[in-house]
Design a protein around this motif. Structure first.
Motif, PDB file in Angstrom:
ATOM      1  N   LEU A   4     -29.940 -55.011  -3.612  1.00 11.22           N
ATOM      2  CA  LEU A   4     -28.560 -54.629  -3.352  1.00 11.22           C
ATOM      3  C   LEU A   4     -27.720 -55.878  -3.160  1.00 11.22           C
ATOM      4  N   ARG A   5     -26.798 -56.126  -4.077  1.00 11.34           N
ATOM      5  CA  ARG A   5     -25.867 -57.233  -3.932  1.00 11.34           C
ATOM      6  C   ARG A   5     -24.663 -56.724  -3.150  1.00 11.34           C
ATOM      7  N   THR A   6     -24.420 -57.341  -2.010  1.00 10.75           N
ATOM      8  CA  THR A   6     -23.349 -56.887  -1.132  1.00 10.75           C
ATOM      9  C   THR A   6     -23.001 -58.006  -0.170  1.00 10.75           C
ATOM     10  N   SER A   7     -22.165 -57.711   0.810  1.00  5.28           N
ATOM     11  CA  SER A   7     -21.907 -58.639   1.909  1.00  5.28           C
ATOM     12  C   SER A   7     -21.966 -57.831   3.202  1.00  5.28           C
ATOM     13  N   PRO A   8     -22.312 -58.467   4.312  1.00  4.48           N
ATOM     14  CA  PRO A   8     -22.502 -57.716   5.557  1.00  4.48           C
ATOM     15  C   PRO A   8     -21.282 -56.905   5.984  1.00  4.48           C
ATOM     16  N   ALA A   9     -20.071 -57.403   5.707  1.00  5.09           N
ATOM     17  CA  ALA A   9     -18.860 -56.724   6.176  1.00  5.09           C
ATOM     18  C   ALA A   9     -18.348 -55.661   5.220  1.00  5.09           C
ATOM     19  N   SER A  10     -18.917 -55.550   4.038  1.00  6.81           N
ATOM     20  CA  SER A  10     -18.419 -54.582   3.059  1.00  6.81           C
ATOM     21  C   SER A  10     -18.663 -53.151   3.534  1.00  6.81           C
ATOM     22  N   GLY A 154     -20.316 -37.543   2.562  1.00  3.86           N
ATOM     23  CA  GLY A 154     -18.960 -37.540   3.111  1.00  3.86           C
ATOM     24  C   GLY A 154     -18.929 -38.044   4.531  1.00  3.86           C
ATOM     25  N   HIS A 155     -19.927 -37.656   5.323  1.00  5.58           N
ATOM     26  CA  HIS A 155     -20.011 -38.125   6.708  1.00  5.58           C
ATOM     27  C   HIS A 155     -20.285 -39.630   6.754  1.00  5.58           C
ATOM     28  N   VAL A 156     -21.208 -40.077   5.908  1.00  6.52           N
ATOM     29  CA  VAL A 156     -21.537 -41.506   5.875  1.00  6.52           C
ATOM     30  C   VAL A 156     -20.308 -42.329   5.508  1.00  6.52           C
ATOM     31  N   ALA A 157     -19.586 -41.890   4.489  1.00  8.97           N
ATOM     32  CA  ALA A 157     -18.399 -42.625   4.047  1.00  8.97           C
ATOM     33  C   ALA A 157     -17.333 -42.659   5.131  1.00  8.97           C
ATOM     34  N   LEU A 158     -17.130 -41.534   5.819  1.00 12.83           N
ATOM     35  CA  LEU A 158     -16.122 -41.500   6.881  1.00 12.83           C
ATOM     36  C   LEU A 158     -16.497 -42.436   8.017  1.00 12.83           C
ATOM     37  N   ALA A 159     -17.764 -42.439   8.405  1.00  9.79           N
ATOM     38  CA  ALA A 159     -18.207 -43.348   9.465  1.00  9.79           C
ATOM     39  C   ALA A 159     -17.979 -44.800   9.067  1.00  9.79           C
ATOM     40  N   CYS A 160     -18.253 -45.129   7.809  1.00 10.29           N
ATOM     41  CA  CYS A 160     -18.047 -46.503   7.352  1.00 10.29           C
ATOM     42  C   CYS A 160     -16.569 -46.870   7.307  1.00 10.29           C
ATOM     43  N   ALA A 161     -15.719 -45.914   6.944  1.00 13.78           N
ATOM     44  CA  ALA A 161     -14.276 -46.162   6.949  1.00 13.78           C
ATOM     45  C   ALA A 161     -13.790 -46.457   8.366  1.00 13.78           C
ATOM     46  N   LEU A 162     -14.213 -45.647   9.310  1.00 15.51           N
ATOM     47  CA  LEU A 162     -13.796 -45.851  10.695  1.00 15.51           C
ATOM     48  C   LEU A 162     -14.359 -47.159  11.244  1.00 15.51           C
ATOM     49  N   ASP A 166     -12.336 -50.432  12.690  1.00  9.45           N
ATOM     50  CA  ASP A 166     -12.667 -51.112  13.944  1.00  9.45           C
ATOM     51  C   ASP A 166     -12.804 -52.610  13.725  1.00  9.45           C
ATOM     52  N   LEU A 167     -13.481 -52.980  12.645  1.00  8.60           N
ATOM     53  CA  LEU A 167     -13.759 -54.389  12.372  1.00  8.60           C
ATOM     54  C   LEU A 167     -12.511 -55.174  12.010  1.00  8.60           C
ATOM     55  N   ARG A 168     -11.691 -54.631  11.106  1.00  6.12           N
ATOM     56  CA  ARG A 168     -10.585 -55.404  10.547  1.00  6.12           C
ATOM     57  C   ARG A 168      -9.209 -55.036  11.099  1.00  6.12           C
ATOM     58  N   MET A 169      -9.079 -53.844  11.695  1.00  5.93           N
ATOM     59  CA  MET A 169      -7.772 -53.402  12.183  1.00  5.93           C
ATOM     60  C   MET A 169      -7.745 -53.223  13.702  1.00  5.93           C
ATOM     61  N   ALA A 193     -28.961 -46.292  11.856  1.00  6.16           N
ATOM     62  CA  ALA A 193     -28.569 -47.296  10.862  1.00  6.16           C
ATOM     63  C   ALA A 193     -27.117 -47.698  11.000  1.00  6.16           C
ATOM     64  N   PHE A 194     -26.293 -46.846  11.625  1.00  2.33           N
ATOM     65  CA  PHE A 194     -24.882 -47.209  11.789  1.00  2.33           C
ATOM     66  C   PHE A 194     -24.749 -48.438  12.679  1.00  2.33           C
ATOM     67  N   ALA A 195     -25.455 -48.429  13.809  1.00  7.26           N
ATOM     68  CA  ALA A 195     -25.411 -49.588  14.710  1.00  7.26           C
ATOM     69  C   ALA A 195     -26.112 -50.793  14.079  1.00  7.26           C
ATOM     70  N   LYS A 196     -27.199 -50.555  13.351  1.00  6.03           N
ATOM     71  CA  LYS A 196     -27.958 -51.655  12.752  1.00  6.03           C
ATOM     72  C   LYS A 196     -27.164 -52.379  11.675  1.00  6.03           C
ATOM     73  N   THR A 197     -26.216 -51.694  11.046  1.00  4.90           N
ATOM     74  CA  THR A 197     -25.430 -52.314   9.962  1.00  4.90           C
ATOM     75  C   THR A 197     -24.081 -52.817  10.444  1.00  4.90           C
ATOM     76  N   ARG A 198     -23.805 -52.721  11.746  1.00  3.23           N
ATOM     77  CA  ARG A 198     -22.513 -53.170  12.270  1.00  3.23           C
ATOM     78  C   ARG A 198     -22.442 -54.682  12.281  1.00  3.23           C
ATOM     79  N   VAL A 199     -21.293 -55.227  11.873  1.00  2.00           N
ATOM     80  CA  VAL A 199     -21.011 -56.646  12.003  1.00  2.00           C
ATOM     81  C   VAL A 199     -19.772 -56.808  12.869  1.00  2.00           C
ATOM     82  N   THR A 200     -19.602 -57.982  13.458  1.00  2.00           N
ATOM     83  CA  THR A 200     -18.476 -58.205  14.372  1.00  2.00           C
ATOM     84  C   THR A 200     -17.494 -59.242  13.866  1.00  2.00           C
ATOM     85  N   ALA A 201     -17.743 -59.782  12.687  1.00  2.00           N
ATOM     86  CA  ALA A 201     -16.827 -60.791  12.151  1.00  2.00           C
ATOM     87  C   ALA A 201     -16.875 -60.766  10.632  1.00  2.00           C
TER      88      ALA A 201
END
Length: 201
Positions: A4-10, A154-162, A166-169, A193-201
């Motif tokens: 998976l090519r990605t970045s931690p904050a994506s 749909g739930h996963v996407a909404l959680a990631c949007a929120l 939190d991260l950027r706004m 996995a929601f907490a495990k994938t959280r980044v703070t910067a």
């Protein structure tokens, strides 16, 4: 092994990671950081759009974007796990579309601040994107904020949007959307996995 090519904050990469966890596929995926700004990054050869996330299959084929990747992962897990069949599928896809739209509009606001100097910011453009986020949140607060017994994309996407808001706004959405705040707390409690994938910067 899938790559998976990605970045931690994506937020879109996060959507894929959480989906993989819900589908029991996390141990089959290796996340490899990608720099979308680097013309030398192999991402541009893997995805001609140079966007993340991109999933490299074991045979070298590459899938993108997050919606296609999640479809593939659900198929790999046997199908109908986080993307139901029948009429319900379209309700779920619509919910994913709303959440993805919130993420897109939030990202565009971030990019405006990141890639343009302050004297070149376009207030009308920023306001247009902010309006999309606010309308999406209002819709989610009214229609998508009741915890469901079975989780889907749909739930996963909404959680990631929120989470991205939190991260950027600065999490300002929380002040006016109490039902979504409670909904996200429930999601986090049910999906480690929601907490495990959280980044703070």
């Amino acid at each position: 092994m899938l790559t998976l090519r990605t970045s931690p904050a994506s937020p879109f990469g996060r959507k894929v990671k959480i989906s993989a966890a819900l589908l029991g596929l996390s141990d089959r995926i290796e996340a490899v950081p990608a720099d979308t700004n680097d013309p030398e990054d192999s991402l541009r050869r893997q995805n001609p759009l140079g966007k993340i996330p991109a999933l490299i299959l074991e045979d070298g084929e590459v899938l993108y974007d997050s919606r296609v990747i999640v479809e593939y992962l659900d198929h790999l897990a046997g199908g109908g796990k986080i993307l139901p069949a029948g009429k319900d599928r379209f309700t779920v896809l619509r919910q994913q579309a709303v959440a993805d739209g919130i993420m897109d509009a939030a990202l565009l606001q971030v990019y405006e601040g990141r890639y343009r100097s302050a004297d070149r910011h376009e207030p009308k453009w920023v306001a247009l994107q902010a309006g999309k986020v606010e309308r999406g949140l209002a819709y989610a607060e009214a229609h998508l904020s009741t915890p469901a017994p079975d989780l889907h994309i749909g739930h996963v996407a909404l959680a990631c949007a929120l989470g991205y808001l939190d991260l950027r706004m600065g999490g300002t959405w929380r002040e006016t959307h109490p039902r979504l705040v409670a909904w996200l707390a429930d999601f986090e409690a049910r999906v480690p996995a929601f907490a495990k994938t959280r980044v703070t910067a």
